[in-house]
Design a protein around this motif. Structure first.
Motif, mmCIF file in Angstrom:
data_model
loop_
_atom_site.group_PDB
_atom_site.id
_atom_site.type_symbol
_atom_site.label_atom_id
_atom_site.label_comp_id
_atom_site.label_asym_id
_atom_site.label_seq_id
_atom_site.Cartn_x
_atom_site.Cartn_y
_atom_site.Cartn_z
ATOM 1 N N VAL A 31 0.853 -1.193 0.000
ATOM 2 C CA VAL A 31 0.000 0.000 0.000
ATOM 3 C C VAL A 31 0.888 1.243 0.000
ATOM 4 C CG1 VAL A 31 -1.836 1.239 1.192
ATOM 5 C CG2 VAL A 31 -1.731 -1.265 1.323
ATOM 6 N N PRO A 32 0.831 2.068 -1.040
ATOM 7 C CA PRO A 32 1.641 3.291 -1.036
ATOM 8 C C PRO A 32 1.073 4.325 -0.068
ATOM 9 C CG PRO A 32 0.273 3.226 -3.005
ATOM 10 C CD PRO A 32 0.046 1.925 -2.283
ATOM 11 N N VAL A 33 1.899 4.761 0.872
ATOM 12 C CA VAL A 33 1.504 5.792 1.845
ATOM 13 C C VAL A 33 2.596 6.854 1.829
ATOM 14 C CG1 VAL A 33 0.874 6.270 4.245
ATOM 15 C CG2 VAL A 33 0.386 4.019 3.253
ATOM 16 N N PRO A 34 2.440 7.900 1.016
ATOM 17 C CA PRO A 34 3.515 8.879 0.831
ATOM 18 C C PRO A 34 3.939 9.598 2.109
ATOM 19 C CG PRO A 34 1.843 9.116 -0.881
ATOM 20 C CD PRO A 34 1.278 8.190 0.146
ATOM 21 N N ASN A 35 2.995 9.851 3.013
ATOM 22 C CA ASN A 35 3.319 10.627 4.211
ATOM 23 C C ASN A 35 3.921 9.707 5.277
ATOM 24 O OD1 ASN A 35 2.611 11.801 7.008
ATOM 25 N ND2 ASN A 35 2.352 13.536 5.621
ATOM 26 N N ALA A 36 5.149 10.034 5.711
ATOM 27 C CA ALA A 36 5.853 9.182 6.669
ATOM 28 C C ALA A 36 5.138 9.118 8.016
ATOM 29 C CB ALA A 36 7.277 9.687 6.846
ATOM 30 N N SER A 37 4.565 10.230 8.461
ATOM 31 C CA SER A 37 3.861 10.240 9.747
ATOM 32 C C SER A 37 2.636 9.322 9.704
ATOM 33 C CB SER A 37 3.437 11.665 10.101
ATOM 34 O OG SER A 37 4.569 12.497 10.261
ATOM 35 N N THR A 38 1.976 9.289 8.552
ATOM 36 C CA THR A 38 0.825 8.401 8.403
ATOM 37 C C THR A 38 1.258 6.942 8.485
ATOM 38 O OG1 THR A 38 -0.205 10.049 6.966
ATOM 39 C CG2 THR A 38 -1.146 7.834 6.916
ATOM 40 N N ARG A 39 2.438 6.624 7.947
ATOM 41 C CA ARG A 39 2.957 5.255 8.038
ATOM 42 C C ARG A 39 3.219 4.884 9.497
ATOM 43 N NH1 ARG A 39 6.049 6.982 3.531
ATOM 44 N NH2 ARG A 39 8.044 6.950 4.652
ATOM 45 N N VAL A 40 3.748 5.839 10.265
ATOM 46 C CA VAL A 40 4.005 5.583 11.688
ATOM 47 C C VAL A 40 2.703 5.299 12.425
ATOM 48 C CG1 VAL A 40 4.818 6.603 13.850
ATOM 49 C CG2 VAL A 40 6.132 6.929 11.731
ATOM 50 N N GLU A 41 1.718 6.184 12.232
ATOM 51 C CA GLU A 41 0.443 6.019 12.932
ATOM 52 C C GLU A 41 -0.241 4.722 12.522
ATOM 53 O OE1 GLU A 41 -0.285 7.894 15.378
ATOM 54 O OE2 GLU A 41 1.366 9.283 14.949
ATOM 55 N N GLY A 42 -0.135 4.369 11.233
ATOM 56 C CA GLY A 42 -0.735 3.122 10.759
ATOM 57 C C GLY A 42 -0.077 1.911 11.376
ATOM 58 N N ALA A 43 1.252 1.968 11.545
ATOM 59 C CA ALA A 43 1.968 0.857 12.170
ATOM 60 C C ALA A 43 1.574 0.719 13.643
ATOM 61 C CB ALA A 43 3.472 1.070 12.040
ATOM 62 N N LEU A 44 1.485 1.861 14.349
ATOM 63 C CA LEU A 44 1.111 1.835 15.765
ATOM 64 C C LEU A 44 -0.316 1.351 15.966
ATOM 65 C CD1 LEU A 44 2.804 5.169 16.887
ATOM 66 C CD2 LEU A 44 3.423 2.871 17.659
ATOM 67 N N GLY A 90 24.974 36.318 -8.473
ATOM 68 C CA GLY A 90 23.636 36.215 -7.895
ATOM 69 C C GLY A 90 22.661 35.369 -8.693
ATOM 70 N N GLU A 91 23.195 34.561 -9.625
ATOM 71 C CA GLU A 91 22.305 33.669 -10.381
ATOM 72 C C GLU A 91 21.671 32.650 -9.428
ATOM 73 O OE1 GLU A 91 26.036 34.346 -13.002
ATOM 74 O OE2 GLU A 91 25.519 34.107 -10.871
ATOM 75 N N PRO A 92 20.411 32.261 -9.693
ATOM 76 C CA PRO A 92 19.760 31.291 -8.803
ATOM 77 C C PRO A 92 20.423 29.918 -8.860
ATOM 78 C CG PRO A 92 18.393 31.728 -10.728
ATOM 79 C CD PRO A 92 19.512 32.705 -10.786
ATOM 80 N N ILE A 93 20.621 29.337 -7.688
ATOM 81 C CA ILE A 93 21.073 27.951 -7.577
ATOM 82 C C ILE A 93 19.814 27.113 -7.408
ATOM 83 C CG2 ILE A 93 22.476 26.312 -6.269
ATOM 84 C CD1 ILE A 93 24.165 28.481 -7.532
ATOM 85 N N ARG A 94 19.412 26.422 -8.464
ATOM 86 C CA ARG A 94 18.174 25.636 -8.422
ATOM 87 C C ARG A 94 18.451 24.257 -7.830
ATOM 88 N NH1 ARG A 94 17.117 26.157 -14.654
ATOM 89 N NH2 ARG A 94 19.374 25.839 -14.463
ATOM 90 N N VAL A 95 17.845 23.998 -6.666
ATOM 91 C CA VAL A 95 18.031 22.731 -5.960
ATOM 92 C C VAL A 95 16.805 21.859 -6.222
ATOM 93 C CG1 VAL A 95 18.342 21.621 -3.713
ATOM 94 C CG2 VAL A 95 19.440 23.833 -4.185
ATOM 95 N N LEU A 96 17.022 20.747 -6.893
ATOM 96 C CA LEU A 96 15.931 19.838 -7.245
ATOM 97 C C LEU A 96 15.830 18.762 -6.175
ATOM 98 C CD1 LEU A 96 13.849 19.111 -9.455
ATOM 99 C CD2 LEU A 96 15.653 17.790 -10.587
ATOM 100 N N THR A 97 14.685 18.680 -5.505
ATOM 101 C CA THR A 97 14.533 17.704 -4.425
ATOM 102 C C THR A 97 13.095 17.199 -4.379
ATOM 103 O OG1 THR A 97 14.983 17.279 -2.075
ATOM 104 C CG2 THR A 97 13.952 19.391 -2.631
ATOM 105 N N SER A 98 12.849 16.262 -3.460
ATOM 106 C CA SER A 98 11.537 15.613 -3.374
ATOM 107 C C SER A 98 11.229 15.253 -1.928
ATOM 108 C CB SER A 98 11.548 14.339 -4.240
ATOM 109 O OG SER A 98 10.394 13.562 -4.003
ATOM 110 N N ARG A 99 9.958 15.067 -1.638
ATOM 111 C CA ARG A 99 9.541 14.584 -0.314
ATOM 112 C C ARG A 99 9.421 13.061 -0.286
ATOM 113 N NH1 ARG A 99 7.089 18.299 3.330
ATOM 114 N NH2 ARG A 99 6.938 20.411 2.510
ATOM 115 N N GLN A 100 9.803 12.396 -1.386
ATOM 116 C CA GLN A 100 9.715 10.935 -1.438
ATOM 117 C C GLN A 100 10.461 10.316 -0.261
ATOM 118 O OE1 GLN A 100 8.203 8.921 -3.662
ATOM 119 N NE2 GLN A 100 9.069 6.944 -3.063
ATOM 120 N N VAL A 127 9.531 18.572 -5.944
ATOM 121 C CA VAL A 127 8.641 17.893 -6.888
ATOM 122 C C VAL A 127 8.454 16.447 -6.448
ATOM 123 C CG1 VAL A 127 9.327 19.374 -8.819
ATOM 124 C CG2 VAL A 127 10.586 17.250 -8.385
ATOM 125 N N ASP A 128 7.524 15.742 -7.078
ATOM 126 C CA ASP A 128 7.381 14.314 -6.780
ATOM 127 C C ASP A 128 8.554 13.559 -7.406
ATOM 128 O OD1 ASP A 128 6.443 13.025 -9.517
ATOM 129 O OD2 ASP A 128 5.312 14.881 -9.273
#
Length: 294
Positions: free
Chosen positions: A110-123, A240-250, A277-278
């Motif tokens: 079961v995909p559960v993207p939110n880590a806190s939800t995974r914790v609560e589900g396990a408990l 002063g050019e932008p440093i674009r940092v590509l990251t995810s909450r995965q 981004v995802d």
């Protein structure tokens, strides 16, 4: 043609042909050290499949393990059931080899993207197994004795930053060195993993005990020197050019570390654009060097 790692290896191969009934001969264009690892890696291994079963996307699912694919509902679950025709090896299980027994009749992922939800589900007993849980949840899981059994994976891996050396502001080595001077990896690891049981900040790329262990360049690691970095950036011609940092909450630690890294860079006078981004979008965008610096 199918696997991203396969495509990477394919570029290194001169020819590929059968060599007897059980042999395959791979001729490389040049020496390529990761070949065996790439062929065996469980998340992208070389697999032998019937030619007519390969399509994109796959329509027929052929498996040789103790479980077989039954159903997938996007964003809901992937269902595997016991494969009764599976013939197990006789040796005891070891790593990715040996005897495999399907003790459980059905596996539902079961995909559960939110880590806190995974914790609560396990408990709550909603899940039999939950992985990649946030480190700050460990005390709660430890106190819930009888309900949960926390498993810590030692040497889980190492987070790393990829800097764009092809184009953009980070293509300049002096700018990259200024960025390196601004970063404090120890502080970033603390942001990602909190408890010191979960991380160690070391300059070496390979661990102690590895034949590749080296401390060369260790003095450049974990500097977190904003003033020195700002001066180095100015001398490198940073405007002063932008440093674009590509990251995810995965992965929570990716996101948390990137937040802290952005602050370290800002303290050194860099303009930071954090692109969250995802995971699918991240893996797509990182193939285009016009879209990111880190």
């Amino acid at each position: 043609d199918q696997s991203p790692r396969g495509k990477a290896v394919g570029k290194e191969i001169e020819s590929l042909k059968a060599k007897g009934p059980l042999g395959v001969e791979i001729v490389l264009k040049a020496p390529y050290a990761p070949l065996l690892s790439q062929l065996a890696l469980p998340s992208g291994m070389a697999a032998i499949m019937a030619k007519d079963s390969i399509a994109s996307p796959l329509k027929d699912f052929v498996g040789t393990g103790p479980y077989k694919f039954k159903e997938r509902r996007p964003d809901q679950f992937v269902l595997l059931t016991r494969f009764d025709k599976y013939s197990a090896r006789k040796e005891s299980a070891s790593g990715y080899g040996g005897k495999r027994e399907a003790a459980i009749e059905e596996l539902r992922f079961v995909p559960v993207p939110n880590a806190s939800t995974r914790v609560e589900g396990a408990l709550a007993g909603q899940y039999d197994f939950a992985d990649l849980l946030p480190v700050e949840a460990l005390p709660r899981l430890e106190k819930a004795s009888g309900k949960t059994l926390p498993i810590l994976t030692p040497s889980f891996g190492f987070p790393y930053l990829v800097l764009n050396t092809k184009e953009g502001v980070a293509a300049s080595q002096p700018v990259r060195q200024a960025i390196q001077t601004a970063l404090g990896q120890g502080e970033m690891l603390a942001a990602g993993f909190g408890d010191t049981r979960f991380f160690v900040a070391e300059a070496n790329h390979f661990p102690k005990g590895s034949p590749f262990y080296s401390t060369a360049g260790a003095d450049q690691y974990n500097q977190r020197n904003a003033a020195k970095a700002k001066d180095a950036a100015a001398k490198a011609g940073y405007k002063g050019e932008p440093i674009r940092v590509l990251t995810s909450r995965q992965y929570d630690f990716h996101y948390n570390m990137s937040l802290l890294m952005a602050e370290q860079l800002k303290r050194a006078g860099f303009k930071v654009d954090l692109n969250v981004v995802d995971w699918a979008t991240l893996t797509q965008r990182r193939n285009d060097p016009r879209l990111w610096e880190i």
